[in-house]
Design a protein around this motif. Structure first.
Motif, short mmCIF file in Angstrom:
data_model
loop_
_atom_site.label_atom_id
_atom_site.label_comp_id
_atom_site.label_asym_id
_atom_site.label_seq_id
_atom_site.Cartn_x
_atom_site.Cartn_y
_atom_site.Cartn_z
N ARG A 118 6.65 -11.16 -2.39
CA ARG A 118 7.01 -9.86 -1.81
C ARG A 118 6.72 -8.80 -2.88
O ARG A 118 7.17 -8.92 -4.02
CB ARG A 118 8.51 -9.79 -1.47
N PHE A 119 5.94 -7.77 -2.51
CA PHE A 119 5.69 -6.71 -3.48
C PHE A 119 5.68 -5.35 -2.81
O PHE A 119 5.45 -5.22 -1.62
CB PHE A 119 4.40 -6.96 -4.27
N GLU A 120 5.93 -4.33 -3.64
CA GLU A 120 6.15 -2.98 -3.14
C GLU A 120 4.89 -2.14 -3.22
O GLU A 120 4.19 -2.12 -4.25
CB GLU A 120 7.26 -2.30 -3.95
N THR A 121 4.58 -1.43 -2.12
CA THR A 121 3.46 -0.49 -2.07
C THR A 121 3.96 0.80 -1.44
O THR A 121 5.07 0.86 -0.89
CB THR A 121 2.30 -1.04 -1.21
N LEU A 122 3.15 1.84 -1.46
CA LEU A 122 3.51 3.09 -0.80
C LEU A 122 3.58 2.92 0.71
O LEU A 122 4.22 3.72 1.40
CB LEU A 122 2.49 4.18 -1.16
N ALA A 123 2.93 1.89 1.24
CA ALA A 123 2.97 1.62 2.68
C ALA A 123 4.17 0.77 3.07
O ALA A 123 4.41 0.54 4.26
CB ALA A 123 1.68 0.92 3.12
N VAL A 148 -2.14 -10.30 -5.75
CA VAL A 148 -1.29 -11.49 -5.62
C VAL A 148 -1.86 -12.64 -6.44
O VAL A 148 -1.11 -13.36 -7.13
CB VAL A 148 -1.14 -11.86 -4.14
N ARG A 149 -3.18 -12.86 -6.38
CA ARG A 149 -3.74 -13.94 -7.20
C ARG A 149 -3.50 -13.67 -8.68
O ARG A 149 -3.13 -14.58 -9.44
CB ARG A 149 -5.24 -14.12 -6.94
N PHE A 150 -3.70 -12.44 -9.13
CA PHE A 150 -3.45 -12.08 -10.52
C PHE A 150 -2.00 -12.39 -10.90
O PHE A 150 -1.74 -13.02 -11.92
CB PHE A 150 -3.75 -10.59 -10.71
N ASN A 206 12.21 -8.06 -4.64
CA ASN A 206 10.76 -8.14 -4.64
C ASN A 206 10.25 -8.59 -6.00
O ASN A 206 10.95 -8.48 -7.01
CB ASN A 206 10.17 -6.77 -4.27
N HIS A 207 9.03 -9.09 -6.03
CA HIS A 207 8.50 -9.68 -7.25
C HIS A 207 7.83 -8.65 -8.16
O HIS A 207 7.86 -8.80 -9.38
CB HIS A 207 7.51 -10.79 -6.91
N PHE A 208 7.18 -7.67 -7.58
CA PHE A 208 6.56 -6.62 -8.39
C PHE A 208 6.27 -5.41 -7.52
O PHE A 208 6.37 -5.45 -6.29
CB PHE A 208 5.28 -7.11 -9.09
N LYS A 209 5.92 -4.32 -8.17
CA LYS A 209 5.44 -3.11 -7.51
C LYS A 209 4.01 -2.88 -7.98
O LYS A 209 3.70 -3.17 -9.14
CB LYS A 209 6.32 -1.91 -7.89
#
Length: 281
Positions: free
Chosen positions: A103-108, A89-91, A64-67
């Motif tokens: 691809r990024f990580e969330t609690l969901a 994502v824009r940031f 993944n690219h970030f959390k």
């Protein structure tokens, strides 16, 4: 500390690149907790002012690219935020953290996203909705029929007439804290039909504790409910927000794949010092 304020459909967020952990170092140095930090920055008039704060951090999984760490303006943590995810994502795209497929990580869960028009539009694939059920409520002497669905966070959706004249804050708050949704409560959406492919929406957001100009997961929940009830018959569903933007919600029939797309705008970039932060409190 540098930050960027972005907005998607009127939902505004403060975004900070925290991959080096500088936010936590600052909080330790000033003996602040993260909740107080979030409230101070998000507060209108004395702070930057926003519906939420997003910290961009290194991912746990290198695929993944970030959390992200996402906070509502009251300092509470939310599992997911549709419009916030598009702003994040824009940031990340403008900072060179990601390319056009993300691809990024969330609690969901892990969220996929696609950058369009150089970041001016972002499409995200949300986690599969769950827990759909019909709900009947007694609220302030009123009988309200609606639907509950979790699109990353919980949402109650009710079809109403005369949406423009509805007291969204009063009724929304009563439903948000209704015993049916204890212990964490729910977001509340009121919708009306515009055409066979479009609805209008107004949302009371949990955590913000008021009406917001838009809510991405709420727009998604409302589009799905409207389609399942036959209120709209075509996809993607166009959701007209209070802020004036139109969000496009698409999904397959089994709801395994759900997409949210809309415009993202950079409001401004800024900097705050330790003194500034203490004054915000």
């Amino acid at each position: 500390m540098n930050f960027t304020k972005l907005q998607g459909s009127g939902n505004d967020f403060i975004v900070i690149d925290n991959r080096d952990g500088k936010v936590y170092e600052l909080l330790k140095r000033l003996e602040l907790d993260i909740k107080d930090f979030v409230i101070a920055l998000c507060k209108q008039h004395t702070g930057v002012g926003a519906d939420g704060l997003i910290l961009i951090e290194d991912p746990q999984d290198p695929k993944n690219h970030f959390k992200w760490q996402f906070f509502n303006s009251d300092g509470s943590v939310a599992e997911m935020c549709g419009n916030g995810s598009r702003c994040a994502v824009r940031f990340a795209y403008e900072k060179g953290i990601v390319g056009e497929e993300v691809r990024f990580e969330t609690l969901a869960g892990v969220i996929k996203a696609w950058v369009k028009e150089g970041g001016k539009r972002v499409k995200v694939q949300l986690t599969s909705p769950k827990d759909y059920r019909e709900v009947s409520l007694q609220v302030d002497g009123l009988h309200i029929e609606g639907s509950f669905i979790n699109t990353g966070v919980p949402h109650f959706v009710a079809v109403v007439e005369n949406l423009q004249d509805l007291n969204v804050v009063k009724l929304g708050r009563a439903i948000r804290f209704h015993k049916e949704f204890e212990p964490k409560g729910t977001n509340v959406n009121f919708i009306e039909k515009l055409s066979d492919k479009a609805i209008r929406i107004r949302t009371y957001e949990r955590g913000v504790e008021g009406e917001t100009l838009a809510c991405g997961t709420g727009a998604t929940a409302s589009a799905i409910v409207a389609y399942m009830k036959g209120l709209v018959k075509e996809k993607p569903v166009e959701v007209h927000t209070k802020g004036g933007e139109i969000l496009r919600i698409d999904f397959n029939e089994d709801l395994r794949e759900v997409f949210l797309e809309g415009a993202v705008c950079r409001v401004f970039e800024g900097f705050f010092s330790e003194e500034d932060l203490l004054c915000m409190r």
